[in-house]
Design a protein around this motif. Structure first.
Motif, PDB file in Angstrom:
ATOM      1  N   ILE A 195      25.906  40.097  39.284  1.00 18.91           N
ATOM      2  CA  ILE A 195      26.143  38.680  38.963  1.00 18.91           C
ATOM      3  C   ILE A 195      27.473  38.511  38.231  1.00 18.91           C
ATOM      4  CG2 ILE A 195      25.328  36.702  37.606  1.00 18.91           C
ATOM      5  CD1 ILE A 195      22.476  37.670  38.108  1.00 18.91           C
ATOM      6  N   SER A 196      27.733  39.398  37.262  1.00 19.13           N
ATOM      7  CA  SER A 196      28.956  39.259  36.475  1.00 19.13           C
ATOM      8  C   SER A 196      30.202  39.577  37.294  1.00 19.13           C
ATOM      9  CB  SER A 196      28.901  40.167  35.239  1.00 19.13           C
ATOM     10  OG  SER A 196      28.738  41.511  35.619  1.00 19.13           O
ATOM     11  N   LEU A 197      30.098  40.542  38.213  1.00 17.96           N
ATOM     12  CA  LEU A 197      31.261  40.893  39.029  1.00 17.96           C
ATOM     13  C   LEU A 197      31.464  39.910  40.173  1.00 17.96           C
ATOM     14  CD1 LEU A 197      31.179  44.797  39.286  1.00 17.96           C
ATOM     15  CD2 LEU A 197      32.944  43.393  38.262  1.00 17.96           C
ATOM     16  N   MET A 198      30.453  39.792  41.026  1.00 17.25           N
ATOM     17  CA  MET A 198      30.588  38.952  42.223  1.00 17.25           C
ATOM     18  C   MET A 198      30.525  37.472  41.878  1.00 17.25           C
ATOM     19  SD  MET A 198      31.087  41.294  44.346  1.00 17.25           S
ATOM     20  CE  MET A 198      31.195  40.259  45.796  1.00 17.25           C
ATOM     21  N   GLY A 199      29.688  37.119  40.907  1.00 16.23           N
ATOM     22  CA  GLY A 199      29.535  35.709  40.572  1.00 16.23           C
ATOM     23  C   GLY A 199      30.676  35.138  39.758  1.00 16.23           C
ATOM     24  N   LEU A 200      31.417  36.021  39.068  1.00 16.57           N
ATOM     25  CA  LEU A 200      32.513  35.535  38.226  1.00 16.57           C
ATOM     26  C   LEU A 200      33.890  35.821  38.808  1.00 16.57           C
ATOM     27  CD1 LEU A 200      31.263  36.499  34.640  1.00 16.57           C
ATOM     28  CD2 LEU A 200      31.167  34.274  35.752  1.00 16.57           C
ATOM     29  N   MET A 201      34.034  36.943  39.520  1.00 18.33           N
ATOM     30  CA  MET A 201      35.363  37.351  39.972  1.00 18.33           C
ATOM     31  C   MET A 201      36.008  36.328  40.892  1.00 18.33           C
ATOM     32  SD  MET A 201      36.624  40.865  41.826  1.00 18.33           S
ATOM     33  CE  MET A 201      36.242  41.857  40.392  1.00 18.33           C
ATOM     34  N   LEU A 202      35.293  35.905  41.933  1.00 12.09           N
ATOM     35  CA  LEU A 202      35.889  34.957  42.884  1.00 12.09           C
ATOM     36  C   LEU A 202      36.213  33.611  42.235  1.00 12.09           C
ATOM     37  CD1 LEU A 202      33.943  35.707  46.198  1.00 12.09           C
ATOM     38  CD2 LEU A 202      36.309  36.264  45.637  1.00 12.09           C
ATOM     39  N   PRO A 203      35.264  32.989  41.481  1.00 10.66           N
ATOM     40  CA  PRO A 203      35.631  31.727  40.818  1.00 10.66           C
ATOM     41  C   PRO A 203      36.798  31.870  39.858  1.00 10.66           C
ATOM     42  CG  PRO A 203      33.248  32.024  40.811  1.00 10.66           C
ATOM     43  CD  PRO A 203      33.834  33.306  41.292  1.00 10.66           C
ATOM     44  N   VAL A 204      36.842  32.990  39.101  1.00 12.20           N
ATOM     45  CA  VAL A 204      37.921  33.178  38.133  1.00 12.20           C
ATOM     46  C   VAL A 204      39.265  33.290  38.847  1.00 12.20           C
ATOM     47  CG1 VAL A 204      38.907  34.830  36.496  1.00 12.20           C
ATOM     48  CG2 VAL A 204      36.514  34.171  36.304  1.00 12.20           C
ATOM     49  N   ILE A 205      39.310  34.033  39.947  1.00  9.22           N
ATOM     50  CA  ILE A 205      40.571  34.241  40.662  1.00  9.22           C
ATOM     51  C   ILE A 205      40.975  33.014  41.472  1.00  9.22           C
ATOM     52  CG2 ILE A 205      41.690  35.585  42.494  1.00  9.22           C
ATOM     53  CD1 ILE A 205      40.156  38.018  41.494  1.00  9.22           C
ATOM     54  N   LEU A 206      39.997  32.399  42.150  1.00  6.45           N
ATOM     55  CA  LEU A 206      40.322  31.316  43.092  1.00  6.45           C
ATOM     56  C   LEU A 206      40.366  29.939  42.446  1.00  6.45           C
ATOM     57  CD1 LEU A 206      38.164  32.420  46.174  1.00  6.45           C
ATOM     58  CD2 LEU A 206      40.589  32.837  45.766  1.00  6.45           C
TER      59      LEU A 206
END
Length: 368
Positions: free
Chosen positions: A286-297
């Motif tokens: 959740i922390s990697l997949m759920g946060l990485m894309l929103p944070v980057i994009l």
């Protein structure tokens, strides 16, 4: 109070005994800021190009010489026929071909116009556009040198000035964004596994029956990571200043305080993920997949939010990284004070309270 201090000490011992946690906390941020800082760039250097010169006169030789002397281009090949251009691109090394028409100098003198075709490999559109702009800039500079003795009435000479980044260094854009991504992901990821680790190790029952109330447990879990993440933030800022030469035009104290606020926001979000996850693996996903894309994009790190569709612009407002990037760029590059970033600061503070409140509520539910 003694119980709470003992609980915090226990959390520190957990972290220092776990070598993987220490690597994620201290190794990954340094490695990522170095990697992203050097690798992510929209500048070009030593790009291989080819030349097709059907004129081979003084003017074309002068232009070719100016291009070869620049640090941006390296002339890899001389092409003799137009039909060879496609084969040159297929080999993959050459990214652009400069094609001078026949009788270039004669047309420049007699007709005051001569054509140069810039053929670029547009499999990567951004690189192709950048190469084209760089070559156009060199050609424009050559043209100005040739026209110094010519005076025309009513000349309009536009002059551009790039505020805050006069050399257009891409590292000025990427370092604040990378700093935000690293602090967000590392902080949230580490705290997201804290409570789930207790469940998997079978020590959750001890916390449930301990005299510590839910708020103390949440704060006790977050506190050690605040201290360690501040060390991370300081290391990232020092690398940015001394390795990448990114200026801090504003207050270092304000930058530090805003970084602490963002760290607490990220840690609180990680704790919230931890309270709703059953296993460490689930929390990590959740922390990697759920946060990485929103944070980057959706943070404005790479893509401007104003260019996105309205629904995505609205969604971006719930991404904490968006507000912190605005703050960091404002302080580091523009030198602004708190009176310019107080709104973004309040948003982060409100998000922190919301995440901690939800975490405490979720933890209370598990006590029942």
């Amino acid at each position: 109070m003694k119980r709470f201090i003992g609980f915090v000490k226990k959390e520190f011992f957990h972290i220092f005994r776990d070598k993987r946690s220490l690597f994620i906390l201290f190794g990954m941020p340094v490695a990522q800021i170095m990697l992203f800082g050097f690798a992510i760039t929209n500048e070009i250097n030593n790009v291989d190009i080819a030349i097709l010169d059907r004129s081979q006169d003084t003017s074309t030789k002068e232009i070719i010489s100016k291009i070869s002397e620049s640090k941006y281009f390296s002339i890899l090949q001389i092409v003799k026929e137009e039909a060879e251009i496609e084969d040159v691109f297929k080999k993959g090394k050459v990214k652009a071909v400069l094609y001078f028409e026949k009788d270039f100098s004669k047309k420049l003198v007699k007709e005051h116009t001569a054509k140069v075709q810039i053929v670029t490999d547009a499999t990567d559109p951004n690189v192709a556009n950048t190469i084209s702009n760089y070559i156009n800039s060199i050609l424009s500079n050559y043209q100005q040198e040739q026209n110094r003795a010519i005076t025309l009435e009513y000349q309009i000479l536009p002059q551009s000035r790039m505020a805050y980044n006069p050399e257009l260094k891409s590292v000025y854009m990427f370092v604040p964004g990378v700093m935000t991504v690293i602090l967000m992901l590392v902080s949230a990821m580490m705290t997201s596994i804290s409570i789930t680790r207790e469940k998997e190790l079978g020590t959750m029952e001890i916390l449930l029956v301990s005299p510590l109330n839910p708020f103390q447990v949440i704060i006790g879990k977050v506190f050690p990571y605040i201290f360690l993440s501040i060390i991370n933030a300081a290391a990232i800022v020092l690398l940015s200043i001394f390795v990448f030469h990114v200026p801090v035009n504003g207050s270092l104290v304000l930058l530090g305080l805003e970084s602490v606020l963002f760290i607490v926001t990220s840690l609180a979000l990680g704790i919230l993920i931890s309270t709703i996850s059953a296993t460490q693996q689930t929390a990590m996903m959740i922390s990697l997949m759920g946060l990485m894309l929103p944070v980057i994009l959706l943070s404005g790190f790479i893509f401007p939010i104003s260019s996105m569709p309205l629904p995505l612009q609205l969604i971006s407002n719930i991404v904490p990284a968006k507000w912190f990037i605005i703050i960091v760029k404002g302080i580091m590059l523009k030198g602004v004070g708190i009176h310019f970033v107080w709104k973004e600061t309040l948003v982060l503070f409100g998000m922190t309270l919301l995440f901690i409140g939800l975490s405490v509520k979720k933890y209370k539910i598990r006590l029942e």
